[in-house]
Design a protein around this motif. Structure first.
Motif, PDB file in Angstrom:
ATOM      1  N   GLU A  51     105.331  40.346  53.013  1.00 60.87           N
ATOM      2  CA  GLU A  51     104.446  39.201  53.221  1.00 60.87           C
ATOM      3  C   GLU A  51     103.001  39.676  53.384  1.00 60.87           C
ATOM      4  N   SER A  52     102.810  40.811  54.038  1.00 60.52           N
ATOM      5  CA  SER A  52     101.470  41.379  54.171  1.00 60.52           C
ATOM      6  C   SER A  52     100.922  41.801  52.816  1.00 60.52           C
ATOM      7  N   ARG A  53     101.776  42.369  51.989  1.00 65.27           N
ATOM      8  CA  ARG A  53     101.375  42.776  50.648  1.00 65.27           C
ATOM      9  C   ARG A  53     100.919  41.549  49.843  1.00 65.27           C
ATOM     10  N   GLU A  54     101.643  40.458  49.969  1.00 64.62           N
ATOM     11  CA  GLU A  54     101.275  39.231  49.264  1.00 64.62           C
ATOM     12  C   GLU A  54      99.964  38.659  49.789  1.00 64.62           C
ATOM     13  N   THR A  55      99.758  38.753  51.090  1.00 64.65           N
ATOM     14  CA  THR A  55      98.513  38.260  51.688  1.00 64.65           C
ATOM     15  C   THR A  55      97.316  39.026  51.147  1.00 64.65           C
ATOM     16  N   ILE A  56      97.419  40.345  51.103  1.00 61.40           N
ATOM     17  CA  ILE A  56      96.325  41.175  50.584  1.00 61.40           C
ATOM     18  C   ILE A  56      96.094  40.890  49.110  1.00 61.40           C
ATOM     19  N   ALA A  57      97.172  40.751  48.357  1.00 61.53           N
ATOM     20  CA  ALA A  57      97.052  40.482  46.924  1.00 61.53           C
ATOM     21  C   ALA A  57      96.309  39.176  46.666  1.00 61.53           C
ATOM     22  N   ARG A  58      96.631  38.135  47.428  1.00 63.16           N
ATOM     23  CA  ARG A  58      95.922  36.857  47.264  1.00 63.16           C
ATOM     24  C   ARG A  58      94.440  37.009  47.597  1.00 63.16           C
ATOM     25  N   ALA A  59      94.150  37.798  48.613  1.00 64.54           N
ATOM     26  CA  ALA A  59      92.770  37.913  49.083  1.00 64.54           C
ATOM     27  C   ALA A  59      91.881  38.651  48.092  1.00 64.54           C
ATOM     28  N   ILE A  60      92.427  39.656  47.418  1.00 63.51           N
ATOM     29  CA  ILE A  60      91.553  40.473  46.560  1.00 63.51           C
ATOM     30  C   ILE A  60      91.890  40.347  45.071  1.00 63.51           C
ATOM     31  N   GLY A  61      92.725  39.388  44.724  1.00 60.61           N
ATOM     32  CA  GLY A  61      92.917  39.075  43.313  1.00 60.61           C
ATOM     33  C   GLY A  61      93.744  40.083  42.538  1.00 60.61           C
ATOM     34  N   CYS A  62      94.870  40.487  43.092  1.00 59.05           N
ATOM     35  CA  CYS A  62      95.762  41.396  42.362  1.00 59.05           C
ATOM     36  C   CYS A  62      97.199  40.914  42.501  1.00 59.05           C
ATOM     37  N   ARG A  63      98.117  41.592  41.829  1.00 55.05           N
ATOM     38  CA  ARG A  63      99.531  41.293  41.983  1.00 55.05           C
ATOM     39  C   ARG A  63     100.072  42.047  43.195  1.00 55.05           C
ATOM     40  N   PRO A  64     101.014  41.463  43.934  1.00 58.90           N
ATOM     41  CA  PRO A  64     101.542  42.151  45.110  1.00 58.90           C
ATOM     42  C   PRO A  64     102.063  43.555  44.807  1.00 58.90           C
ATOM     43  N   GLY A  65     102.702  43.717  43.667  1.00 62.06           N
ATOM     44  CA  GLY A  65     103.248  45.021  43.319  1.00 62.06           C
ATOM     45  C   GLY A  65     102.200  46.073  43.027  1.00 62.06           C
ATOM     46  N   GLU A  66     100.943  45.672  42.961  1.00 63.69           N
ATOM     47  CA  GLU A  66      99.867  46.626  42.712  1.00 63.69           C
ATOM     48  C   GLU A  66      99.289  47.208  44.002  1.00 63.69           C
ATOM     49  N   VAL A  67      99.710  46.698  45.152  1.00 68.25           N
ATOM     50  CA  VAL A  67      99.206  47.172  46.451  1.00 68.25           C
ATOM     51  C   VAL A  67     100.093  48.305  46.949  1.00 68.25           C
TER      52      VAL A  67
END
Length: 396
Positions: A51-67
């Protein structure tokens, strides 16, 4: 929190945690569970991480799997530079060149030096102009000289000393024509200026928690899934087998909360920081004869410079002396120079911008953050004249 009565203007070094990050991290510190475990406690920890990965992805415009979570900016920079270089060089041994700038943070410069010494990489540190901005013409010339030999390009999003915003869009456009991957250290940028990974076109991006109101010791390398990255370490195969190690679930939760809050508040935060910064610079230039701004000037600062960065030169002074004299008055800032065996060394950033050695040692960086106030500006302005006079007298 800083000590009561302290004026803290070194947010570019680290910034106090946001209350929401403290709250979230504290709540998860009371839990248990390894995110790699299959039982219920492990699944709960894994859910927090994802869920944290998804939150960061939404914030900076990337896919969750890229974090890819790391221990911070330095590890993320090392992973990007070494991991991408090794993968690209292994795929094509001609790819030995790494192009970067002369004003990068040492978290980039030192891994590049290591690759040159130990891995036969050919590192080219490209010049900048008097504002600290990459000379795009030099980058173009370097690429076109032999594009097939370039393994990767690394250009920071924003400079940590003078706050200059780099021409990332132009860098990506040049690199894309030759399918060269671009990494950017965006540690200073996320939460301060708009940062969108996908829209920027970069292939890898570094960010860290403690620069934007999150905890120490946690950060991320955002890297396109399609880009091969050779891992630095080997172990449990976590994080796409790119960065093994037990995940810091509470730290990641606090990091994500801080990224989300900082990015959401960025427009208003930037406007407030810029107003404080401009007031400080204007008033210091008025009361201290000979003082001057390094980097983009105030009339260009809205688009060319980080909103909370003020880098000011004080001729006739040593930056370290100014720093300690201000510290004695409860005002905390920084110099851009390094210190070796007690001897101040000139800032490599200012030298690259065309300053001589003395000019590169006489500066202070004041960097604002979410706890900064107008009273902080008043305190600096009140103290700066006697501090500069004393520092100048000490050199006579």
């Amino acid at each position: 929190m800083t000590e009561p009565g302290t004026v803290y203007l070194d947010h570019a070094a680290t910034t106090p945690m946001l209350p929401v990050a403290v709250e979230v991290m504290t709540a998860h510190l009371q839990g248990v569970g390894n995110a790699s475990s299959l039982h219920a406690s492990g699944r709960r920890a894994r859910r927090v991480v994802e869920e944290s990965r998804e939150t960061i992805a939404r914030a900076i415009g990337c896919r969750p799997g890229e974090v890819v979570f790391t221990s911070g900016g330095t590890e993320a920079d090392n992973l990007a530079l070494k991991g991408i270089y090794w993968s690209r060089h292994d795929a094509d041994p001609r790819r030995r060149r790494i192009l970067s700038t002369a004003v990068e943070h040492h978290a980039v410069l030192d891994p590049l030096a290591w690759l040159a010494e130990h891995e036969a990489a050919e590192v080219e540190l490209l010049p900048v102009d008097e504002r600290g901005r990459l000379r795009v013409d030099a980058l173009r010339e370097s690429i076109e000289r032999d594009p097939g030999s370039v393994a990767l390009i690394s250009v920071m999003w924003a400079n940590n000393e003078v706050g200059t915003l780099q021409p990332v869009t132009e860098v990506v456009e040049l690199a894309a024509a030759y399918e060269i991957p671009v990494h950017t250290d965006a540690v200073q940028a996320v939460g301060a200026v708009p940062v969108d990974f996908a829209a920027s076109g970069v292939d890898a991006l570094t960010l860290t928690g403690h620069k934007l109101g999150g905890p120490y010791g946690v950060g991320a390398l955002v890297v396109r899934r399609e880009l091969d990255v050779t891992p630095l370490g080997h172990g449990g195969g976590q994080e796409r087998d790119v960065r093994s190690g037990t995940l810091d679930t509470p730290g990641i939760a606090g990091f994500a909360a801080a990224v989300e809050a900082a990015v959401k508040a960025q427009p208003e935060h930037a406007e407030r920081m810029q107003a404080l910064r401009d007031d400080l610079v204007r008033r210091i230039l008025e009361v201290v004869p000979g003082s001057h701004v390094h980097g983009p000037q105030l009339d260009r600062a809205a688009t060319d410079r980080l909103p909370g960065n003020a880098h000011i030169g004080f001729p006739g002074c040593e930056g370290d002396s100014l720093l300690m004299l201000l510290d004695a008055r409860g005002i905390e800032c920084s110099t851009g120079s390094a210190c070796s065996a007690g001897v101040p060394q000139p800032s490599h950033v200012l030298l690259a911008m065309g300053c001589d050695a003395e000019q590169a040692r006489h500066s202070l960086r004041f960097s604002f953050g979410h706890t900064s106030t107008a009273a902080d500006v008043d305190a600096v302005v009140e103290a700066i004249v006697p501090v500069v006079e004393r520092a100048r007298a000490a050199r006579r």
